[in-house]
Motif scaffolding. Sequence first.
Motif, mmCIF file in Angstrom:
data_model
loop_
_atom_site.group_PDB
_atom_site.id
_atom_site.type_symbol
_atom_site.label_atom_id
_atom_site.label_comp_id
_atom_site.label_asym_id
_atom_site.label_seq_id
_atom_site.Cartn_x
_atom_site.Cartn_y
_atom_site.Cartn_z
ATOM 1 N N UNK A 38 1.004 -1.036 -0.044
ATOM 2 C CA UNK A 38 0.307 -0.009 0.167
ATOM 3 C C UNK A 38 1.225 1.267 -0.394
ATOM 4 N N UNK A 39 2.118 1.245 0.711
ATOM 5 C CA UNK A 39 2.871 2.573 0.602
ATOM 6 C C UNK A 39 3.312 2.913 -0.670
ATOM 7 N N UNK A 40 4.106 1.187 -1.143
ATOM 8 C CA UNK A 40 4.942 1.474 -2.256
ATOM 9 C C UNK A 40 3.761 2.041 -3.613
ATOM 10 N N UNK A 41 2.553 1.027 -3.286
ATOM 11 C CA UNK A 41 1.503 1.414 -4.431
ATOM 12 C C UNK A 41 1.257 3.150 -3.713
ATOM 13 N N UNK A 42 1.016 3.544 -3.527
ATOM 14 C CA UNK A 42 0.753 4.870 -3.034
ATOM 15 C C UNK A 42 2.029 5.926 -3.345
ATOM 16 N N UNK A 43 3.515 5.653 -3.115
ATOM 17 C CA UNK A 43 4.121 6.660 -3.893
ATOM 18 C C UNK A 43 4.150 6.637 -5.480
ATOM 19 N N UNK A 44 3.942 5.244 -5.927
ATOM 20 C CA UNK A 44 3.814 5.085 -7.513
ATOM 21 C C UNK A 44 2.997 6.285 -8.166
ATOM 22 N N UNK A 45 1.236 6.026 -7.409
ATOM 23 C CA UNK A 45 0.258 6.684 -6.949
ATOM 24 C C UNK A 45 0.534 8.427 -7.662
ATOM 25 N N UNK A 46 1.226 8.796 -5.987
ATOM 26 C CA UNK A 46 1.573 10.486 -5.824
ATOM 27 C C UNK A 46 2.612 10.814 -6.961
ATOM 28 N N UNK A 47 3.549 9.935 -7.459
ATOM 29 C CA UNK A 47 4.743 9.811 -8.965
ATOM 30 C C UNK A 47 3.876 10.408 -9.846
ATOM 31 N N UNK A 48 2.607 8.925 -10.262
ATOM 32 C CA UNK A 48 2.083 9.353 -11.324
ATOM 33 C C UNK A 48 1.553 10.902 -11.521
ATOM 34 N N UNK A 49 0.372 11.320 -10.624
ATOM 35 C CA UNK A 49 0.427 12.928 -10.538
ATOM 36 C C UNK A 49 0.976 13.816 -10.264
ATOM 37 N N UNK A 50 2.173 13.723 -10.089
ATOM 38 C CA UNK A 50 3.012 14.652 -9.910
ATOM 39 C C UNK A 50 3.404 14.817 -11.417
ATOM 40 N N UNK A 51 4.086 13.793 -12.405
ATOM 41 C CA UNK A 51 3.980 13.807 -13.390
ATOM 42 C C UNK A 51 3.613 14.575 -14.517
ATOM 43 N N UNK A 52 2.158 13.620 -14.235
ATOM 44 C CA UNK A 52 1.322 14.268 -15.588
ATOM 45 C C UNK A 52 0.652 16.243 -14.812
ATOM 46 N N UNK A 53 1.012 16.285 -13.715
ATOM 47 C CA UNK A 53 1.267 17.784 -13.472
ATOM 48 C C UNK A 53 1.909 17.978 -14.556
ATOM 49 N N UNK A 54 3.202 18.182 -13.950
ATOM 50 C CA UNK A 54 4.474 18.436 -14.811
ATOM 51 C C UNK A 54 4.350 18.584 -16.171
ATOM 52 N N UNK A 55 3.780 17.536 -16.805
ATOM 53 C CA UNK A 55 3.011 17.598 -18.456
ATOM 54 C C UNK A 55 2.614 18.517 -18.531
ATOM 55 N N UNK A 56 1.535 18.640 -18.511
ATOM 56 C CA UNK A 56 0.708 19.625 -18.537
ATOM 57 C C UNK A 56 0.875 21.021 -18.695
ATOM 58 N N UNK A 57 2.135 21.807 -16.821
ATOM 59 C CA UNK A 57 2.707 22.261 -17.526
ATOM 60 C C UNK A 57 2.895 22.686 -18.431
ATOM 61 N N UNK A 58 4.143 22.003 -19.135
ATOM 62 C CA UNK A 58 5.174 22.011 -20.123
ATOM 63 C C UNK A 58 3.911 22.070 -21.558
ATOM 64 N N UNK A 59 2.334 21.447 -21.470
ATOM 65 C CA UNK A 59 1.681 21.852 -22.695
ATOM 66 C C UNK A 59 1.452 23.151 -22.377
ATOM 67 N N UNK A 60 0.982 24.162 -21.415
ATOM 68 C CA UNK A 60 0.343 24.498 -21.883
ATOM 69 C C UNK A 60 1.512 26.185 -21.237
ATOM 70 N N UNK A 61 3.022 25.799 -21.541
ATOM 71 C CA UNK A 61 3.638 26.549 -21.808
ATOM 72 C C UNK A 61 3.880 27.256 -22.930
#
Length: 61
Positions: A38-61
């Motif tokens: 659960x701890x490992x998968x939670x971290x993986x979920x958080x990282x996927x969300x963070x990566x998608x936010x970075x992608x979105x920020x790059x797309x807007x720029x």
Amino acid sequence: MDTQESLHIWAVQRAQQIVLREGMDLALSAQDFDTRRVHQRGKKLAMAIAESLIEAAKARA
């Protein structure tokens, strides 16, 4: 279709992908009462969300 609408559609699709992949893995680990996973998968979920936010920020720029 304008850029804002395209970004919105992309964000919804990306969120669905993240939830289907990482969210399901997290839910299954929780169902199995596997706290380590659960701890490992939670971290993986958080990282996927963070990566998608970075992608979105790059797309807007």
